[in-house]
Design a protein around this motif. Structure first.
Motif, short mmCIF file in Angstrom:
data_model
loop_
_atom_site.label_atom_id
_atom_site.label_comp_id
_atom_site.label_asym_id
_atom_site.label_seq_id
_atom_site.Cartn_x
_atom_site.Cartn_y
_atom_site.Cartn_z
N ALA A 63 0.80 -1.22 0.00
CA ALA A 63 0.00 0.00 0.00
C ALA A 63 0.84 1.27 0.00
CB ALA A 63 -0.94 0.00 1.19
N ASP A 64 2.00 1.23 0.63
CA ASP A 64 2.77 2.46 0.72
C ASP A 64 3.78 2.62 -0.42
OD1 ASP A 64 4.35 0.38 1.60
OD2 ASP A 64 5.34 1.57 3.17
N PHE A 65 3.73 1.70 -1.41
CA PHE A 65 4.65 1.85 -2.54
C PHE A 65 4.28 3.12 -3.29
CE2 PHE A 65 6.63 0.95 -6.62
CZ PHE A 65 7.85 0.45 -6.20
N GLU A 66 5.25 3.82 -3.77
CA GLU A 66 5.05 5.15 -4.33
C GLU A 66 4.08 5.15 -5.50
OE1 GLU A 66 8.36 7.65 -4.69
OE2 GLU A 66 9.34 6.83 -2.92
N ARG A 67 2.99 5.88 -5.32
CA ARG A 67 1.94 5.93 -6.33
C ARG A 67 2.43 6.60 -7.62
NH1 ARG A 67 -1.03 3.92 -2.93
NH2 ARG A 67 -2.54 4.51 -1.45
N GLN A 68 3.27 7.60 -7.50
CA GLN A 68 3.78 8.29 -8.69
C GLN A 68 4.55 7.32 -9.58
OE1 GLN A 68 6.35 11.65 -7.97
NE2 GLN A 68 6.77 11.93 -10.14
N THR A 69 5.35 6.46 -8.96
CA THR A 69 6.12 5.49 -9.72
C THR A 69 5.20 4.51 -10.44
OG1 THR A 69 7.89 5.67 -8.10
CG2 THR A 69 7.95 3.76 -9.55
N LEU A 70 4.18 4.04 -9.74
CA LEU A 70 3.22 3.12 -10.36
C LEU A 70 2.46 3.81 -11.49
CD1 LEU A 70 1.77 1.26 -7.24
CD2 LEU A 70 3.38 0.41 -8.93
N SER A 71 2.09 5.07 -11.28
CA SER A 71 1.34 5.76 -12.34
C SER A 71 2.23 6.02 -13.56
CB SER A 71 0.73 7.06 -11.82
OG SER A 71 1.71 7.99 -11.46
N GLU A 72 3.54 6.23 -13.37
CA GLU A 72 4.44 6.40 -14.51
C GLU A 72 4.52 5.11 -15.33
OE1 GLU A 72 8.29 7.88 -13.32
OE2 GLU A 72 7.39 9.59 -12.29
N ASP A 93 8.78 3.04 -26.06
CA ASP A 93 9.85 2.18 -25.55
C ASP A 93 10.79 2.97 -24.65
OD1 ASP A 93 11.77 0.09 -25.23
OD2 ASP A 93 12.83 0.78 -27.02
N GLN A 94 11.17 4.15 -25.09
CA GLN A 94 12.07 4.98 -24.27
C GLN A 94 11.40 5.38 -22.96
OE1 GLN A 94 13.46 8.31 -26.56
NE2 GLN A 94 14.53 7.02 -28.02
N THR A 95 10.13 5.76 -23.04
CA THR A 95 9.39 6.14 -21.84
C THR A 95 9.32 4.98 -20.86
OG1 THR A 95 8.07 7.71 -23.13
CG2 THR A 95 7.17 7.05 -20.99
N MET A 96 9.05 3.78 -21.38
CA MET A 96 8.95 2.60 -20.52
C MET A 96 10.29 2.26 -19.89
SD MET A 96 7.19 0.30 -19.07
CE MET A 96 5.64 0.35 -19.91
N SER A 97 11.36 2.34 -20.65
CA SER A 97 12.69 2.05 -20.09
C SER A 97 13.02 3.00 -18.95
CB SER A 97 13.76 2.15 -21.18
OG SER A 97 13.59 1.11 -22.11
N SER A 98 12.70 4.27 -19.13
CA SER A 98 12.95 5.26 -18.06
C SER A 98 12.10 4.96 -16.83
CB SER A 98 12.62 6.67 -18.56
OG SER A 98 13.49 7.07 -19.55
N ALA A 99 10.83 4.65 -17.07
CA ALA A 99 9.93 4.36 -15.96
C ALA A 99 10.39 3.12 -15.19
CB ALA A 99 8.51 4.19 -16.47
N LEU A 100 10.86 2.11 -15.92
CA LEU A 100 11.33 0.89 -15.25
C LEU A 100 12.57 1.13 -14.39
CD1 LEU A 100 10.78 -1.87 -17.94
CD2 LEU A 100 9.72 -1.73 -15.69
N ARG A 101 13.49 1.94 -14.91
CA ARG A 101 14.69 2.25 -14.12
C ARG A 101 14.29 2.95 -12.82
NH1 ARG A 101 17.01 3.00 -19.04
NH2 ARG A 101 16.65 5.24 -19.11
N GLY A 102 13.38 3.89 -12.90
CA GLY A 102 12.90 4.57 -11.70
C GLY A 102 12.15 3.63 -10.77
N PHE A 103 11.37 2.74 -11.36
CA PHE A 103 10.59 1.78 -10.58
C PHE A 103 11.50 0.88 -9.75
CE2 PHE A 103 8.72 -2.45 -10.22
CZ PHE A 103 7.50 -2.16 -9.63
#
Length: 191
Positions: A63-72, A93-103
Motif C-alpha cells: 500500500a505504501d509503494f510510491e503511487r507516482q512510480t506506479l502511475s508512470e 519504448d524509451q518512456t517505458m525504459s525510463s519508468a522501469l529504471r525509476g521503478f
C-alpha cells in the motif's frame, strides 16, 4: 567481326541487367531485414508489456509503494498500447525504459517487496527482456546503418532512387535516459 561486336554488346547489356537486378535484390533484402529487426523489437516490447501487468499487480499489494512510480509505469504501458507508428512505438519504448529504471530504484527502499519471490522472479524476467530488447535495438541500428550506407553509395543510390528508398532513422536514446538513476538504500519509504 560484326558478330563479335554484337555479342560483346549483348553480353555487356545482359551483364549490366544482371548487376542491376543484384543491386535491387540486395536493397530489398536489407530493407526487409530492417522490418524484421523492428518486428523482433516489437515482439519483445509486447512481452515486456505483458510482464508489467503481473509486476504491477504484485507491487500494488504494498500500500505504501510510491503511487507516482506506479502511475508512470501505467502511463508508459498505456502509451505503448496506443502506439501505432514506428516513431510512437520507439518513444513509448524509451518512456517505458525510463519508468522501469525509476521503478526498480524506488523498489530498493522496500525490503519486504524486494524479498517477495514473485517480485524477484518478475524483476529478473523484465531485466532479461530489457537485455534482449537492447540486443535487438543494436541489431536494428546495424541493419539501418548498412541500409543507409548502401542507398547513398554509387551505384546503389541510382537503384535506391528508382525504388524511392529513403534513409531510415536509427533508434536513439534521450539524454535523460543516459543519466544515472538516483538510488537510495535507506530503509523505509523515501518520498
Amino acid at each position: 567481326m560484326n558478330t563479335i561486336i554484337l555479342l560483346g554488346f549483348l553480353f555487356a547489356i545482359a551483364g549490366s541487367f544482371i548487376y542491376l537486378i543484384t543491386l535491387y535484390n540486395g536493397l530489398v533484402a536489407i530493407k526487409n531485414d530492417i522490418d524484421k529487426a523492428w518486428a523482433n523489437i516489437d515482439v519483445m516490447l509486447k512481452q515486456r508489456h505483458d510482464e508489467l501487468t503481473k509486476l504491477l499487480d504484485v507491487t500494488r499489494g504494498y500500500a505504501d509503494f510510491e503511487r507516482q512510480t506506479l502511475s508512470e509505469i501505467t502511463r508508459a504501458r498505456s502509451q505503448y498500447s496506443q502506439a501505432i507508428t514506428f516513431d510512437q512505438k520507439a518513444q513509448a519504448d524509451q518512456t517505458m525504459s525510463s519508468a522501469l529504471r525509476g521503478f526498480f530504484a524506488v523498489a530498493e527502499n522496500y525490503p519486504d517487496l524486494k524479498a517477495n519471490n514473485n517480485f524477484m522472479q518478475l524483476e529478473r524476467r523484465i531485466t532479461e527482456l530489457e537485455n534482449q530488447i537492447a540486443d535487438r535495438r543494436e541489431f536494428y541500428n546495424d541493419s539501418v546503418n548498412t541500409f543507409n550506407i548502401r542507398i547513398q553509395q554509387v551505384p546503389d543510390t541510382f537503384v535506391a532512387a528508382f525504388m524511392r528508398l529513403a534513409p531510415r532513422p536509427l533508434l536513439q536514446i534521450d539524454e535523460a535516459d543516459k543519466s544515472d538513476v538516483p538510488m537510495s538504500f535507506a530503509q523505509g519509504n523515501s518520498r
